[in-house]
Scaffold this active site. Structure first.
Site, PDB file in Angstrom:
ATOM      1  CB  CYS A   2     -81.022  20.496 -43.434  1.00  0.00           C
ATOM      2  SG  CYS A   2     -81.052  18.922 -42.603  1.00  0.00           S
ATOM      3  NE  ARG A  27     -78.252  22.812 -48.497  1.00  0.00           N
ATOM      4  CZ  ARG A  27     -77.194  23.468 -48.064  1.00  0.00           C
ATOM      5  NH1 ARG A  27     -76.668  24.405 -48.808  1.00  0.00           N
ATOM      6  NH2 ARG A  27     -76.666  23.201 -46.890  1.00  0.00           N
ATOM      7  CD1 TRP A  79     -80.692  14.022 -47.117  1.00  0.00           C
ATOM      8  CD2 TRP A  79     -79.364  13.792 -45.326  1.00  0.00           C
ATOM      9  NE1 TRP A  79     -79.852  12.958 -47.339  1.00  0.00           N
ATOM     10  CE2 TRP A  79     -79.037  12.793 -46.273  1.00  0.00           C
ATOM     11  CE3 TRP A  79     -78.653  13.844 -44.128  1.00  0.00           C
ATOM     12  CZ2 TRP A  79     -78.034  11.858 -46.049  1.00  0.00           C
ATOM     13  CZ3 TRP A  79     -77.659  12.907 -43.907  1.00  0.00           C
ATOM     14  CH2 TRP A  79     -77.358  11.928 -44.864  1.00  0.00           C
ATOM     15  CG  ASN A 105     -79.411  23.409 -42.207  1.00  0.00           C
ATOM     16  OD1 ASN A 105     -80.559  23.014 -42.105  1.00  0.00           O
ATOM     17  ND2 ASN A 105     -78.951  24.055 -43.261  1.00  0.00           N
ATOM     18  N   GLY A 106     -77.456  20.942 -38.968  1.00  0.00           N
ATOM     19  CA  GLY A 106     -76.333  20.552 -38.108  1.00  0.00           C
ATOM     20  C   GLY A 106     -76.759  19.465 -37.144  1.00  0.00           C
ATOM     21  CD  GLU A 486     -65.860  11.349 -60.243  1.00  0.00           C
ATOM     22  OE1 GLU A 486     -65.676  11.004 -59.072  1.00  0.00           O
ATOM     23  OE2 GLU A 486     -66.785  12.112 -60.579  1.00  0.00           O
ATOM     24  CE  LYS A 490     -70.191  11.566 -60.348  1.00  0.00           C
ATOM     25  NZ  LYS A 490     -69.362  12.489 -59.650  1.00  0.00           N
ATOM     26  CD  GLU A 493     -72.661  10.705 -57.152  1.00  0.00           C
ATOM     27  OE1 GLU A 493     -72.948  11.168 -56.047  1.00  0.00           O
ATOM     28  OE2 GLU A 493     -71.771  11.205 -57.874  1.00  0.00           O
ATOM     29  CG  HIS A 509     -53.705  -9.071 -56.471  1.00  0.00           C
ATOM     30  ND1 HIS A 509     -52.699  -9.995 -56.297  1.00  0.00           N
ATOM     31  CD2 HIS A 509     -53.216  -8.155 -57.336  1.00  0.00           C
ATOM     32  CE1 HIS A 509     -51.647  -9.643 -57.030  1.00  0.00           C
ATOM     33  NE2 HIS A 509     -51.935  -8.526 -57.669  1.00  0.00           N
ATOM     34  CE  LYS A 608     -73.240  19.796 -55.860  1.00  0.00           C
ATOM     35  NZ  LYS A 608     -72.507  18.863 -56.729  1.00  0.00           N
TER      36      LYS A 608
HETATM   37  O1  M6R Z   1     -68.359  19.732 -51.880  1.00  0.00           O
HETATM   38  P1  M6R Z   1     -67.296  18.683 -51.835  1.00  0.00           P
HETATM   39  O2  M6R Z   1     -66.470  18.660 -53.073  1.00  0.00           O
HETATM   40  O3  M6R Z   1     -66.455  18.759 -50.607  1.00  0.00           O
HETATM   41  O4  M6R Z   1     -68.092  17.303 -51.767  1.00  0.00           O
HETATM   42  C1  M6R Z   1     -67.417  16.099 -51.604  1.00  0.00           C
HETATM   43  C2  M6R Z   1     -68.316  14.929 -51.880  1.00  0.00           C
HETATM   44  O5  M6R Z   1     -69.399  14.912 -50.993  1.00  0.00           O
HETATM   45  C3  M6R Z   1     -68.863  14.949 -53.316  1.00  0.00           C
HETATM   46  O6  M6R Z   1     -67.849  15.000 -54.257  1.00  0.00           O
HETATM   47  C4  M6R Z   1     -69.729  13.699 -53.571  1.00  0.00           C
HETATM   48  O7  M6R Z   1     -68.945  12.553 -53.555  1.00  0.00           O
HETATM   49  C5  M6R Z   1     -70.479  13.835 -54.894  1.00  0.00           C
HETATM   50  N1  M6R Z   1     -71.837  13.430 -54.734  1.00  0.00           N
HETATM   51  C6  M6R Z   1     -69.894  13.023 -55.985  1.00  0.00           C
HETATM   52  O8  M6R Z   1     -70.580  13.165 -57.181  1.00  0.00           O
END
Ligand code: M6R
Length: 613
Positions: A2, A27, A79, A105-106, A486, A490, A493, A509, A608
């Site tokens: 949020c 975000r 959110w 937020n929270g 990674e 990518k 997501e 395996h 984000k």
């Molecule tokens: O801000 P941070 O690096 O702590 O965030 C960690 C993850 O939430 C962040 O890397 C997330 O996996 C991304 N969406 C990946 O692209």
């Protein structure tokens, strides 16, 4: 997650809030709203909408502004956590008497108990959210002093909050507070902007105050007073932020993600600038505040992080073990405090977080500090909670990362981890010559990344051929294992394709059972140790009729016999090889997602900065 923006001053508050909310769109959110104090200070008007800020803007057009626009307002992007994304659940929430409006937020953990209690006392609720209890508590506690009412309400809460509150009783005042969820105050001569992150502020000022947990700020256009929860005035320093508005705009790119992919050569230069000492075969990371003797004493390293930062941490594990002989364990930050991490004398924890606000990583930092570990942060956002609580560490200086998919943060995290490993290695076993050679390799990094980016058109064409797949595997070993994780992250997501990163040797395996012509495999086979074994694994995939896309070193013609397509990356030292390979994966994922018409910068369900557990 949020986002919060609040304004007190003498300008059109609606404009400031809506522009600020747009800056926070990255975000991730599913509804938005704004509460404005009417110009005669008689009432607060509320406008909320499910969907995008543009939907909120349309609603606002239906309520044209008064001839004198509001100069006090709070706004929010939500959110959903408690209750579906509906208009009633969207923030701001109003008190029963209509005199107070709140954004939050929270997560309030004891909201059900508080809600029951308030209902018994005659309050009625308009939403299913945990947040609404706060504004009713403020109304209940109000005796003429808004700050005291907020403090009294907050005392009753268990959980986390960043809040901003306005009241028709105090037409020039905004009150904000934080515990576990960031609030930043933008300091300007005749106005105050509060926000959950600096992106909403930098267009107005570069002078900001980061609130600490427990702080409550009361601000008008002229004054900013901060007190602790115990109502004791506290002084918080003003920090200068060197981001500018251009950096948080798309600059002609279709998406922030693409812009940020392209920014990587510059971002890596910034992350390493002034930190490389080739003649001494080492690096200088002043923020670490560690002498060579301190570094030589580290016995064990723990790394805690989430998502992409976790995978950067896994590269770090190889780096610290290969170059500094330090036994290193990487922890999913979310698990750290629920197990019994062994922290002995001379154990050091490195917390990696782009945003510096990830709740699980922050909790790992606190747990490690509680158990007596020395804690270092690697963060991008200056003044973020993890950066401050870790006490010492290294900033990435990668510039703002707006796209939800992390790109330049990863490559800069790996670069910074390499710098740290070299520095630690030089106090242990790396010779001057070895250190110098490594530093020289790091100096080449921006050019290496540039060379990958010049392949963009070719990678785009390859990506288009695979855009209809619904499952993918990414395989690698050694330094390519975290790169495989990674690459899969990518892709999934931003394109919503199911993708799994696997150690190349683990495939047989179990997961090999899934291979078939509809399941492409991306094999990470640059010229590094273990490449031949991975090629054998790719042959096993091809034998099951999976299409194979290799990411290999320029000039490796032989690989073409073992795959359907090749993406070439420039030759580089093994310890840096995840960087060009991951840049190629980012471009590949980007163009697959674009081909599928996905919302690349704001993928569904994602935020984000993940500030809840
Ligand atoms: O801000 P941070 O690096 O702590 O965030 C960690 C993850 O939430 C962040 O890397 C997330 O996996 C991304 N969406 C990946 O692209």
């Amino acid at each position: 997650m949020c986002g919060i923006v609040g304004y007190a001053g003498n300008r059109n508050a609606r404009n400031v809030i809506v522009t600020g909310l747009r800056r926070l769109e990255y975000r991730g959110y599913d509804s938005a709203g704004i509460a404005e104090l009417n110009s005669d200070n008689s009432a607060i008007s509320l406008t909320r909408a499910v969907g995008k800020i543009s939907d909120l803007a349309t609603r606002l057009e239906q309520h044209p502004e008064e001839s004198t626009p509001a100069t006090l307002a709070v706004g929010h992007t939500r959110w959903a956590t408690h209750g579906a994304p509906t208009e009633n659940n969207a923030h701001p929430h109003m008190s029963q008497n209509g005199a107070f409006a709140l954004v939050h937020n929270g997560i309030i953990e004891n909201y059900l108990t508080l809600r029951q209690h308030l209902i018994q006392q005659g309050f009625s609720f308009n939403s299913e959210t945990d947040s609404e209890v706060i504004v009713h508590l403020i109304e209940q506690c109000y005796e003429g002093d808004l700050t005291r009412a907020v403090a009294a309400a907050l005392e009753q809460l268990q959980g986390t909050y960043g809040i901003a509150v306005i009241s028709s009783h105090h037409p020039d005042t905004i009150v904000a507070a934080r515990k576990g969820s960031p609030i930043v105050v933008g300091v300007c001569p005749t106005e105050t902007i509060v926000a959950s992150d600096i992106s909403a502020i930098v267009q107005h000022t570069n002078q900001v105050i980061f609130l600490n947990d427990g702080d409550i700020v009361t601000a008008t256009g002229e004054d900013i007073d901060i007190v602790s929860a115990a109502n004791v005035p506290v002084a918080r320093e003003t920090t200068h932020i060197d981001w500018d508005v251009g950096e948080i705009e798309k600059g002609g790119y279709e998406h922030f993600m693409l812009k940020e992919i392209h920014e990587q050569p510059e971002a890596i230069s910034n992350a390493t600038r002034g930190r490389l000492l080739p003649k001494d075969g080492t690096t200088k990371l002043s923020g670490m505040q560690m002498t060579p003797a301190d570094l030589a004493h580290i016995d064990r390293l723990l790394i805690a992080a989430c998502g992409t930062s976790l995978y950067a941490g896994m590269v770090g594990e190889y780096l610290f073990e290969d170059f500094a002989d330090i036994s290193t364990e990487v922890h999913q930050a979310a698990e750290f405090r629920y197990r019994n991490p062994i922290i002995e004398r001379d154990t050091c924890l490195i917390a990696i977080s782009q945003s510096g606000e990830t709740a699980d990583t922050l909790a790992a930092v606190r747990e490690a500090i509680r158990k007596g570990a020395d804690v270092l942060g690697i963060c991008n956002v200056v003044g973020s909670t993890i950066a401050r609580e870790a006490g010492h560490g290294v900033y990435l200086h990668a510039g703002p990362e707006i796209g939800v998919a992390s790109t330049k943060a990863f490559t800069c995290q790996v670069a910074v981890l390499a710098l740290m490993a070299i520095t630690a290695g030089r106090t242990r076993r790396l010779s001057l010559n070895a250190g110098t050679a490594m530093v020289r390799e790091i100096e080449r990094l921006p050019d290496l990344v540039r060379a990958v980016i010049t392949q963009e058109e070719k990678i785009k064409q390859i990506a288009k051929n695979y855009a209809k797949a619904e499952d993918f595997f990414f395989l690698g070993r050694g330094y390519m294992y975290p790169a495989a994780l990674e690459g899969a992250l990518k892709l999934k997501e931003i394109s919503y394709i199911h993708a799994e990163g696997y150690h190349a040797a683990e495939l047989k395996h179990g997961p090999i059972a899934l291979l078939c012509p509809e399941v492409p495999v991306v094999g990470l086979v640059p010229d590094i140790q273990g490449k031949d074994k991975t090629i054998s694994n790719l042959q096993e995939c091809a034998a099951r009729k999976s299409p194979v896309i290799a990411i290999a070193t320029e000039g490796d013609k032989e690989i073409e016999q073992h795959c359907n397509d090749v993406i070439y990356v420039p030759r580089c030292a093994e310890f840096l090889s995840p960087i060009p390979v991951v840049v190629a994966e980012q471009i590949f994922a980007y163009y697959i997602a674009r081909e599928r018409g996905c919302a690349i910068d704001q993928p569904r369900n994602l935020a984000k900065s993940v500030t809840v557990e």
